[in-house]
Design an enzyme around this catalytic site. Structure first.
Site, short mmCIF file in Angstrom:
data_model
loop_
_atom_site.label_atom_id
_atom_site.label_comp_id
_atom_site.label_asym_id
_atom_site.label_seq_id
_atom_site.Cartn_x
_atom_site.Cartn_y
_atom_site.Cartn_z
N ASP A 35 46.57 -3.31 79.94
CA ASP A 35 48.00 -3.61 79.86
C ASP A 35 48.14 -5.08 79.50
O ASP A 35 47.41 -5.92 80.01
CB ASP A 35 48.64 -3.34 81.23
CG ASP A 35 49.91 -2.54 81.11
OD1 ASP A 35 50.87 -3.07 80.51
OD2 ASP A 35 49.94 -1.41 81.60
N ASP A 66 53.64 -4.54 77.56
CA ASP A 66 54.76 -4.47 78.50
C ASP A 66 55.97 -5.29 78.04
O ASP A 66 55.81 -6.43 77.58
CB ASP A 66 54.26 -5.03 79.84
CG ASP A 66 55.25 -4.84 80.96
OD1 ASP A 66 55.41 -3.71 81.40
OD2 ASP A 66 55.87 -5.84 81.39
N GLU A 87 55.87 -0.88 74.76
CA GLU A 87 56.98 -0.32 75.51
C GLU A 87 58.23 -0.86 74.84
O GLU A 87 58.62 -2.00 75.07
CB GLU A 87 56.86 -0.83 76.95
CG GLU A 87 57.80 -0.18 77.89
CD GLU A 87 57.98 -0.97 79.18
OE1 GLU A 87 58.33 -0.36 80.16
OE2 GLU A 87 57.78 -2.20 79.18
N HIS A 124 53.82 5.56 85.04
CA HIS A 124 53.97 5.00 86.39
C HIS A 124 55.41 4.55 86.68
O HIS A 124 55.68 4.09 87.79
CB HIS A 124 53.02 3.82 86.54
CG HIS A 124 53.36 2.72 85.60
ND1 HIS A 124 53.20 2.85 84.23
CD2 HIS A 124 53.88 1.49 85.79
CE1 HIS A 124 53.62 1.74 83.64
NE2 HIS A 124 54.04 0.90 84.57
N ASP A 125 56.30 4.61 85.70
CA ASP A 125 57.70 4.23 85.92
C ASP A 125 58.60 5.46 86.04
O ASP A 125 59.82 5.32 86.14
CB ASP A 125 58.21 3.37 84.75
CG ASP A 125 57.55 2.00 84.71
OD1 ASP A 125 57.14 1.50 85.78
OD2 ASP A 125 57.44 1.43 83.61
C1 NOJ Z 1 57.45 -2.16 82.55
C2 NOJ Z 1 56.38 -1.67 83.46
O1 NOJ Z 1 55.94 -0.41 83.05
C3 NOJ Z 1 56.99 -1.67 84.84
O2 NOJ Z 1 56.17 -1.01 85.77
C4 NOJ Z 1 57.29 -3.09 85.23
O3 NOJ Z 1 58.00 -3.07 86.45
C5 NOJ Z 1 58.13 -3.82 84.18
N1 NOJ Z 1 57.76 -3.52 82.84
C6 NOJ Z 1 58.04 -5.31 84.36
O4 NOJ Z 1 56.79 -5.79 83.95
#
Ligand code: NOJ
Length: 558
Positions: free
Chosen positions: A98, A200, A257, A329-330
């Site tokens: 990441d 990210d 992302e 994971h989100d």
């Molecule tokens: C996206 C990540 O996937 C998430 O888990 C994180 O809280 C935020 N970006 C901030 O880095």
């Protein structure tokens, strides 16, 4: 179309805290990943993406990095990482890490220096601004709630910017020296043999800071920061430089992302674009209101879901390459999001697998998805670790939810739903750890849902994923599944999803019935070969398909 290894890849995302604990401290680690790598090989994937393992105070699950060059002690050390790379290489598995460079942790040395020594060059590594009469420069709300500005201790009228928590100060990408530091760090890891990165929050790096009060969009008097720091004009210069100074030199795979407007997508994911591919949120966030307040449920239906998937596929196809996924994971577990409780079963889990694994793009499987893991029902807010969950809970209460309603909303949507430890077998803690207490509770359904039984049972979700991966990687249909065009098959009922993948004369047809009704559909007679279904017996005669409730069928014309 240009062939690339990453277009042919099947990626598996590892959330390291919850994958496998090897030293019995209740937290997953790198040696744990090494131990379980053969399992991943057996599943058939060829690339892993490991969520952040760098040194971090773990305010936001490691997305708050305090040293980009060191592995956090809780996961092991840099030597373990080298070992992991070797083990992966021996199994022909590529590794993505990441990349979190929109912000660091407030415990990063750069930020510490910037705070303690206002004249140091590190001040300019971050975004500091004078306030207005002791108040923040503007009333932006961060992604995780509350003001996006925090007052600098012991200084008058001075604030720093953080799009996420106050322990995640934003970096100043306008500063060339900072950018150089970032490129050096990226190349350091790529030189070690990383295949690339998941990137990210990268669309936030260019800020359009306006001072003063903006019209509030919530009860808290704040205005959501998103529109001011997402994809701002001029970001393309930064992304281009980032690509040329790092990824391009190594021919890396990058997945950002990034929800990019379709008119700009080509620059991002076309040939020679900034990234290999991006994640699109349009179908995974279908239940989240546009304000991002997920304590409120946003109603959706399968017609909308179908529209979003088709749109995402067609726009991506017109511009370049994409990533396809249902979980990360989100997100909560996909089975709980898309399927009503009473229909959750092996059959519906296989249906969801069929739906996304055969779309055009590189599929990403999130750990536990392959064994059909489900959401966890926590009965106490204190059992949640995730910072966003606590924020949403309190905003829910402020907006008038009762504590029970707010907890229900967390049970439905918390990010911790997908962060519970992997259920390996029926032993203590589902075989994840022998510690008395694990960092996050293990879902008690590990006795029924676990990898060991999934591997043994012929008809398990796990073995179905294996079949899908095998179809994509090793079968007669490999080329059409990877490189074939996506084409919706329109002549069907609104709720049914039927699409074709077409490569010259080779065609496959994927039919999904995401409802509890029965549908009969007419299909071209050329689809005469039956490849796969989530039911034991698919009812199939030439030119006609009878789709039972939640059935998915894959056919081909050769
Ligand atoms: C996206 C990540 O996937 C998430 O888990 C994180 O809280 C935020 N970006 C901030 O880095």
């Amino acid at each position: 179309m240009e062939k690339k290894w990453w277009k042919e890849a099947v990626v598996y995302q590892i959330y390291p805290k919850s994958f496998q604990d090897s030293n019995n401290d209740g937290i997953g680690d790198l040696q744990g990943i090494i131990q379980r790598m053969d399992y991943l090989k057996h599943l058939g994937i060829d690339t892993i993406w490991i969520s952040p393992v760098y040194k971090s105070p773990m305010d936001d699950g490691g997305y708050d990095i305090s040293d980009y060059y060191a592995i956090d002690e809780m996961f092991g050390d840099n030597q373990d990482f080298e070992e992991l790379l070797k083990k992966a290489e021996s199994l022909d598995i590529k590794v993505l890490m990441d990349l979190v460079v929109n912000h660091t942790s407030d415990e990063h040395l750069w930020f510490q220096e910037a705070l303690t020594n206002p004249n140091s060059k590190y001040r300019n590594f971050y975004v500091f601004r004078e306030g207005i009469a002791g108040q923040p420069p503007n009333n932006w709300r961060s992604y995780f709630g509350d003001s996006a500005w925090t007052a600098v201790p012991d200084e008058e009228n001075m604030f720093y910017l953080h799009a996420f928590t106050k322990k995640q100060p934003d970096l100043n990408w306008e500063n060339e020296e900072l950018r150089e530091e970032i490129y050096t760090m990226i190349n350091y890891w790529l030189d070690k043999g990383l295949a690339g990165y998941r990137i990210d929050a990268i669309l936030n790096i260019k800020k359009r800071i306006v001072e003063g009060q903006l019209p509030a969009d919530g009860e808290d008097g704040l205005a959501f920061i998103g529109q001011w720091i997402l994809n701002q004009p001029g970001i393309e210069v930064m992304l281009q430089e980032l690509n040329q100074r790092t990824f391009k030199l190594h021919d890396s795979m990058t997945v950002a992302e990034a929800d990019v407007p379709s008119e700009r997508l080509k620059e991002y994911i076309g040939d020679g674009g900034f990234f290999s591919m991006v994640f699109d949120f349009s179908y995974t966030d279908i239940d989240v209101p546009s304000t991002g307040e997920w304590f409120k449920f946003s109603h959706w239906n399968w017609q909308e879901m179908k529209k979003n998937i088709y749109n995402s596929q067609l726009v991506t196809q017109a511009n370049g390459w994409g990533a396809v996924y249902l979980e990360n994971h989100d997100q909560p577990r996909s089975i709980n999001k898309y399927i009503p409780e009473e229909y959750i079963s092996t059959t519906t889990k296989k249906m969801l697998a069929t739906l996304f694994m055969l779309l055009r793009g590189t599929p990403f499987i999130y750990q536990g998805q392959e064994i059909g893991m489900t959401n966890i029902q926590m009965s106490d807010l204190a059992d949640y670790d995730d910072i966003a969950t606590h924020d949403q809970y309190h905003r829910g209460i402020l907006a008038g939810l009762s504590p029970e309603e707010a907890l229900q909303a967390m049970n439905r949507r918390s990010r911790d739903n997908s962060r519970t430890p992997i259920q390996w077998d029926t032993s203590l803690n589902g075989g994840f750890s022998t510690a008395e207490k694990t960092w996050l509770k293990v879902n008690p359904n590990y006795r029924e849902i676990n990898a060991e039984s999934a591997i043994e049972e012929k008809d398990s979700v796990f073995n179905y994923y294996r079949q899908l991966i095998d179809l994509r990687k090793n079968s007669l249909y490999q080329q059409v599944i990877i490189y074939g065009d996506f084409q919706p098959f329109e002549e069907v009922a609104e709720d049914v999803i039927v699409y074709q993948r077409i490569l010259d004369k080779q065609k496959i047809l994927v039919a999904i019935n995401p409802t509890s009704e029965i549908f009969e559909i007419e299909i071209p007679e050329e689809f005469e070969k039956y490849l796969l279904s989530n039911y034991e017996k698919a009812q199939f005669v030439f030119g006609k398909l009878v789709l039972k409730p939640y059935e998915s069928i894959v056919l081909s014309n050769y």
